[in-house]
Design an enzyme around this catalytic site. Structure first.
Site, mmCIF file in Angstrom:
data_model
loop_
_atom_site.group_PDB
_atom_site.id
_atom_site.type_symbol
_atom_site.label_atom_id
_atom_site.label_comp_id
_atom_site.label_asym_id
_atom_site.label_seq_id
_atom_site.Cartn_x
_atom_site.Cartn_y
_atom_site.Cartn_z
ATOM 1 C CB CYS A 85 -0.860 0.025 1.345
ATOM 2 S SG CYS A 85 -2.063 1.661 1.290
ATOM 3 C CD GLU A 111 -6.063 1.673 -6.274
ATOM 4 O OE1 GLU A 111 -6.498 2.576 -5.568
ATOM 5 O OE2 GLU A 111 -6.249 0.519 -5.972
ATOM 6 C CD1 TRP A 156 -7.356 8.488 -1.699
ATOM 7 C CD2 TRP A 156 -8.239 8.550 0.412
ATOM 8 N NE1 TRP A 156 -6.568 8.913 -0.848
ATOM 9 C CE2 TRP A 156 -6.843 9.284 0.452
ATOM 10 C CE3 TRP A 156 -8.999 8.666 1.665
ATOM 11 C CZ2 TRP A 156 -6.245 9.552 1.477
ATOM 12 C CZ3 TRP A 156 -8.365 9.042 2.817
ATOM 13 C CH2 TRP A 156 -7.054 9.467 2.763
ATOM 14 N NE ARG A 184 2.631 0.663 3.451
ATOM 15 C CZ ARG A 184 4.057 0.078 3.539
ATOM 16 N NH1 ARG A 184 4.101 -0.321 4.508
ATOM 17 N NH2 ARG A 184 4.571 0.226 2.442
#
Ligand code: ARG
Length: 347
Positions: A57, A227, A222, A60
């Site tokens: 991720c 992506e 979010w 973070r």
């Protein structure tokens, strides 16, 4: 349950939340008891640290702002569906997306969805309709008695199972599903009818804390624009929009060396960021996200915690070498608590 992992979690909790020696002593005795359960405070801390430890991720920096909804007491399907809808509504927050996790009863509650909101995919003689990522789960839903409208963007139902009872499904009421139509500030992409949903809520991973698995623990942040714009709508095996985008841009699509795919990819990503912004739905571009990740690294360094990450996931799929992440190695070591993949509950 793994007593060593439980003890090390409690030690971490003590250290980072300034509990007393006396507190730890008592809690370690309780840890030996088969009846042991986490307090909501421990669970909240653990879910946040699990995000902090999520090597894939890039987002973070915000780990400590995760809202944790303790839903361990719910064992009735109706009540669980209601809690999932509440999660969606609280996380969506009219577009000002809030990171949230809902934690359901250990071992007893199972969510079959990959994400709470996800588009169906159907294999047809003319090719796939919708999201090819959802083919198997869509079949499962239809076997349970659900029937989709067969558009490219049918929102799948929520499917849950409690104990050994048969799984139950419900349709998510339309009002809960915020979606964004994708338009470009300069090109006309309207004929492509592209859209995506506002909130990615991963519901297929287990939350592992102190050696205990919460297999139903849907969580969301979010979106980062890539992506959607560089994967979901762009991948050949997903919505495969690049040739159509290029056509709307009026550029030729025959010569690899013209870099038409790259040009289409950039414009599609501009369209995604522009559309979410215009709709008032939180989204982050990959340059800003990478800067936020650098801040996260500095913060972790300051706290003298080892920084870990999975480089192959952290670099964005668009212009990776323009971000600092690309240029530094990062240690892909697994720390706990964390979120892990688990086998699919169906088939
Ligand atoms: N990549 C996944 C998707 O496109 C979502 C994963 C979680 N993403 C996030 N920004 N929290 O649906």
């Amino acid at each position: 349950m793994n007593i060593q992992e439980l003890k090390s979690f409690l030690a971490l909790y003590k250290k980072e939340t300034q509990q007393t020696e006396k507190w730890l002593e008592l809690r370690l005795i309780e840890a030996e008891d088969a009846q042991f359960s986490f307090t909501t405070e421990e669970l909240t801390f653990g879910a946040r640290v699990a995000w902090r430890n999520s090597n894939k991720c890039i987002g973070r920096l915000f780990w400590n702002s995760l809202t944790v909804l303790d839903q361990r007491h719910l064992l009735d399907e109706k009540a669980i569906f209601k809690a999932l809808l509440e999660h969606i509504a609280f996380a969506t927050n009219d577009g000002k997306i809030r990171p949230v996790i809902s934690i359901f009863a250990h071992k007893r509650v199972h969510i079959w969805n990959h994400q709470l909101i996800r588009y169906a995919g159907y294999e047809t003689a003319e090719g796939v309709i919708g999201d090819s990522d959802s083919l198997a789960f869509t079949k499962t839903c239809e076997a349970l008695g659900w029937r989709g409208a067969r558009t490219n963007y049918d929102v799948l139902p929520l499917v849950i199972q409690v104990d050994d009872r048969p799984p139950k499904f419900i349709e998510i009421p339309k009002a809960y599903v915020v979606e964004v139509q994708i338009e470009h500030p300069n090109y006309d992409f309207s004929s492509l009818q592209m859209k995506w949903y506002a909130v990615p809520i991963i519901s297929s991973m287990r939350f592992n804390i102190g050696g205990i698995d919460f297999q139903a623990a849907p969580f969301n942040g979010w979106y980062m624009g890539t992506e959607i714009g560089a994967r979901n709508l762009a991948d050949e095996a997903r919505y495969h929009y690049l040739p159509k985008v290029a056509q709307q841009m009026g550029i030729e699509t025959t010569l690899n060396a013209s870099l038409w795919k790259d040009r289409a990819l950039v414009e599609l990503n501009i369209a995604v960021l522009h559309s979410y912004k215009k709709a008032g739905v939180s989204i982050v571009d990959h340059h800003t996200a990478a800067q936020q990740f650098e801040l996260f690294q500095k913060q972790e360094q300051k706290e003298q915690r080892e920084i870990t990450g999975n480089w192959t996931w952290l670099i964005p799929p668009l212009s990776p070498a323009t971000t600092s992440i690309y240029h530094q190695p990062i240690l892909n070591k697994t720390k706990k608590p964390n979120y892990f993949y688990q086998p699919l509950p169906y088939k």
